[in-house]
Design an enzyme around this catalytic site. Structure first.
Site, PDB file in Angstrom:
ATOM      1  CB  CYS A 113     -34.006  39.067 -13.854  1.00 47.94           C
ATOM      2  SG  CYS A 113     -32.614  39.944 -13.137  1.00 47.94           S
ATOM      3  CG  HIS A 246     -32.327  35.569 -15.876  1.00 53.21           C
ATOM      4  ND1 HIS A 246     -31.835  36.664 -16.552  1.00 53.21           N
ATOM      5  CD2 HIS A 246     -32.075  35.790 -14.558  1.00 53.21           C
ATOM      6  CE1 HIS A 246     -31.321  37.511 -15.680  1.00 53.21           C
ATOM      7  NE2 HIS A 246     -31.441  37.003 -14.466  1.00 53.21           N
ATOM      8  CG  ASN A 276     -28.220  38.826 -14.105  1.00 54.29           C
ATOM      9  OD1 ASN A 276     -29.015  39.235 -14.952  1.00 54.29           O
ATOM     10  ND2 ASN A 276     -28.582  38.428 -12.900  1.00 54.29           N
TER      11      ASN A 276
HETATM   12  O1  UT7 Z   1     -30.917  37.982 -11.808  1.00 55.97           O
HETATM   13  C1  UT7 Z   1     -31.636  37.855 -10.631  1.00 55.97           C
HETATM   14  C2  UT7 Z   1     -31.339  36.595 -10.038  1.00 55.97           C
HETATM   15  N1  UT7 Z   1     -30.044  36.645  -9.363  1.00 55.97           N
HETATM   16  C3  UT7 Z   1     -29.464  35.523  -9.129  1.00 55.97           C
HETATM   17  O2  UT7 Z   1     -29.963  34.526  -9.545  1.00 55.97           O
HETATM   18  C4  UT7 Z   1     -28.218  35.507  -8.277  1.00 55.97           C
HETATM   19  C5  UT7 Z   1     -28.254  34.254  -7.461  1.00 55.97           C
HETATM   20  N2  UT7 Z   1     -27.100  34.093  -6.573  1.00 55.97           N
HETATM   21  C6  UT7 Z   1     -25.892  33.750  -7.028  1.00 55.97           C
HETATM   22  O3  UT7 Z   1     -25.667  33.649  -8.196  1.00 55.97           O
HETATM   23  C7  UT7 Z   1     -24.842  33.434  -6.003  1.00 55.97           C
HETATM   24  O4  UT7 Z   1     -25.429  33.330  -4.719  1.00 55.97           O
HETATM   25  C8  UT7 Z   1     -23.696  34.467  -5.947  1.00 55.97           C
HETATM   26  C9  UT7 Z   1     -22.832  34.340  -7.196  1.00 55.97           C
HETATM   27  C10 UT7 Z   1     -24.269  35.857  -5.831  1.00 55.97           C
HETATM   28  C11 UT7 Z   1     -22.798  34.196  -4.745  1.00 55.97           C
HETATM   29  O5  UT7 Z   1     -22.308  32.879  -4.768  1.00 55.97           O
HETATM   30  P1  UT7 Z   1     -22.382  31.991  -3.445  1.00 55.97           P
HETATM   31  O6  UT7 Z   1     -21.729  30.710  -3.747  1.00 55.97           O
HETATM   32  O7  UT7 Z   1     -23.813  31.958  -3.005  1.00 55.97           O
HETATM   33  O8  UT7 Z   1     -21.458  32.817  -2.462  1.00 55.97           O
HETATM   34  P2  UT7 Z   1     -21.817  33.470  -1.053  1.00 55.97           P
HETATM   35  O9  UT7 Z   1     -22.692  34.650  -1.236  1.00 55.97           O
HETATM   36  O10 UT7 Z   1     -22.266  32.377  -0.132  1.00 55.97           O
HETATM   37  O11 UT7 Z   1     -20.383  33.975  -0.618  1.00 55.97           O
HETATM   38  C12 UT7 Z   1     -19.304  33.041  -0.360  1.00 55.97           C
HETATM   39  C13 UT7 Z   1     -18.082  33.836   0.021  1.00 55.97           C
HETATM   40  C14 UT7 Z   1     -18.342  34.915   1.068  1.00 55.97           C
HETATM   41  O12 UT7 Z   1     -17.225  34.945   1.958  1.00 55.97           O
HETATM   42  P3  UT7 Z   1     -17.342  34.265   3.424  1.00 55.97           P
HETATM   43  O13 UT7 Z   1     -18.489  34.995   4.097  1.00 55.97           O
HETATM   44  O14 UT7 Z   1     -17.640  32.824   3.168  1.00 55.97           O
HETATM   45  O15 UT7 Z   1     -16.004  34.533   3.998  1.00 55.97           O
HETATM   46  C15 UT7 Z   1     -18.365  36.197   0.264  1.00 55.97           C
HETATM   47  O16 UT7 Z   1     -17.975  37.326   1.032  1.00 55.97           O
HETATM   48  O17 UT7 Z   1     -17.551  34.518  -1.123  1.00 55.97           O
HETATM   49  C16 UT7 Z   1     -17.334  35.909  -0.800  1.00 55.97           C
HETATM   50  N3  UT7 Z   1     -17.528  36.704  -1.999  1.00 55.97           N
HETATM   51  C17 UT7 Z   1     -16.543  36.989  -2.866  1.00 55.97           C
HETATM   52  N4  UT7 Z   1     -15.249  36.645  -2.880  1.00 55.97           N
HETATM   53  C18 UT7 Z   1     -14.524  37.071  -3.926  1.00 55.97           C
HETATM   54  C19 UT7 Z   1     -18.672  37.264  -2.457  1.00 55.97           C
HETATM   55  N5  UT7 Z   1     -18.442  37.911  -3.601  1.00 55.97           N
HETATM   56  C20 UT7 Z   1     -17.133  37.750  -3.886  1.00 55.97           C
HETATM   57  C21 UT7 Z   1     -16.323  38.169  -4.952  1.00 55.97           C
HETATM   58  N6  UT7 Z   1     -15.018  37.810  -4.935  1.00 55.97           N
HETATM   59  N7  UT7 Z   1     -16.791  38.904  -5.987  1.00 55.97           N
END
Ligand code: UT7
Length: 319
Positions: A113, A246, A276
């Site tokens: 990225c 980004h 992204n």
């Molecule tokens: O380009 C390179 C750089 N990349 C980034 O900068 C990505 C950085 N990270 C992020 O943008 C965020 O961490 C994410 C968007 C990937 C995830 O958001 P989050 O608020 O950190 O969510 P999380 O990973 O803590 O997940 C929260 C919950 C989980 O369920 P439980 O374990 O709390 O029951 C996930 O399983 O959301 C669930 N979850 C989803 N639910 C519905 C994860 N993906 C999904 C989804 N739909 N697509």
């Protein structure tokens, strides 16, 4: 002073646009979850005839036209990608052939990225030596091809596309790239990587990410590197007209702006419509803001990105 002046921008997106609701038919997710957690509403996904090289060539043609040049004026192509058309040769050489450029220097840069920021610093250094005069710097990706479409934690986050800029070496003390700053910390490989490669599994592999961990590092690193790049240019955040970040997550953009005391209306946001697009995201967003008239000649613009490696960086440019 010899500087690399940005004289044209261009971008290209695959024809097919996919909504969150369409993804919710394939994996266990909802439009509400994706919008609330990421700000993403749409992404473009490459069709069978669209590749990293074809998107890059389209974006390049637009950038070359915007600069008022012919393709034959370009003597350097630096293309940032983590999704090359082939393991080798470099996708940059494929783009060179598509543009009909007989002879120039052409190679790829891989920093995921942050790839476009890495490519900008490399091209800037090569232009300022005086060896090259006009560079095409491209960020192009087809991440849809390395996504695990069964993994809802990653497949909803990414899209395909390309952005390009023309940089020209000019003797000027008003316009151009004023500073760049890059970093890498290879200890974080396991937080964002592809589980394949020619030298390991012999397969292309799929993207794997521990999103929450990446998020935490992103805000800290991006705020810091923007500060570093501005300090190198002898400027502060108060001097900045536009930040072109980004586009990974709207919450990262908000948190980084808050940390820097930057007004949100100074931040160019395209993550809602492009998702992204890795190395393509910064030049794509830059082209959008140039073409809609927000970014104008004379503006001070900061580009920033962070990605797999980790790698991260920023560039300060007087347009
Ligand atoms: O380009 C390179 C750089 N990349 C980034 O900068 C990505 C950085 N990270 C992020 O943008 C965020 O961490 C994410 C968007 C990937 C995830 O958001 P989050 O608020 O950190 O969510 P999380 O990973 O803590 O997940 C929260 C919950 C989980 O369920 P439980 O374990 O709390 O029951 C996930 O399983 O959301 C669930 N979850 C989803 N639910 C519905 C994860 N993906 C999904 C989804 N739909 N697509």
């Amino acid at each position: 002073m010899m500087r690399s002046v940005l004289t044209g921008t261009g971008s290209a997106l695959p024809v097919k646009r996919v909504s969150n609701a369409e993804l919710a038919e394939r994996v266990d997710t909802t439009d509400q979850w994706i919008v609330e957690r990421t700000g993403i509403r749409f992404r473009h996904i490459a069709g069978p005839d669209e590749t990293t090289a074809t998107l890059a060539a389209d974006a390049s043609r637009a950038a070359i036209a915007a600069a008022g040049l012919a393709a034959s004026d370009i003597d350097l192509i630096v293309l940032a990608t983590a999704t090359p058309d082939q393991t080798f040769p470099a996708t940059a050489t494929k783009v060179q052939a598509m543009l009909g450029i007989d002879d120039c220097v052409a190679f790829d840069v891989a920093a995921v990225c942050s790839g476009f920021l890495y490519a900008v610093q490399v091209a800037d250094a090569m232009l300022r030596t005086g060896v090259h005069a006009r560079a095409l710097v491209i960020g192009a990706e087809t991440f849809s091809r390395i996504l695990d479409w069964e993994d809802r934690t990653t497949c909803v986050l990414f899209g395909d596309g390309a952005g390009a800029v023309v940089l020209e070496a000019r003797d000027t003390d008003t316009r151009g790239i004023l500073a760049t700053k890059l970093h890498a910390d290879g200890r974080h490989n396991d937080l964002l990587y592809v589980d394949g490669g020619p030298s390991t599994t012999g397969t292309v592999g799929k993207l794997r990410m521990k999103g929450r961990e990446v998020f935490r590092h992103a805000v800290v690193n991006l705020a810091a590197v923007m500060g570093e790049s501005l300090a190198l240019a002898g400027l502060t955040i108060a001097d900045v007209d536009w930040v072109v970040p980004h586009q990974a997550n709207a919450r990262i953009l908000d948190a980084t702006a808050r940390k820097l005391g930057l007004a949100p209306e100074r931040v160019v946001v395209t993550v809602d419509r492009h998702a992204n697009t890795s190395a393509a995201s910064v030049p794509l967003a830059l082209d959008v803001a140039v073409r809609d008239g927000r970014i104008k000649q004379g503006d001070l613009v900061v580009l920033e990105a962070m990605g797999g490696g980790f790698t991260w960086g920023a560039a300060v440019i007087r347009i």
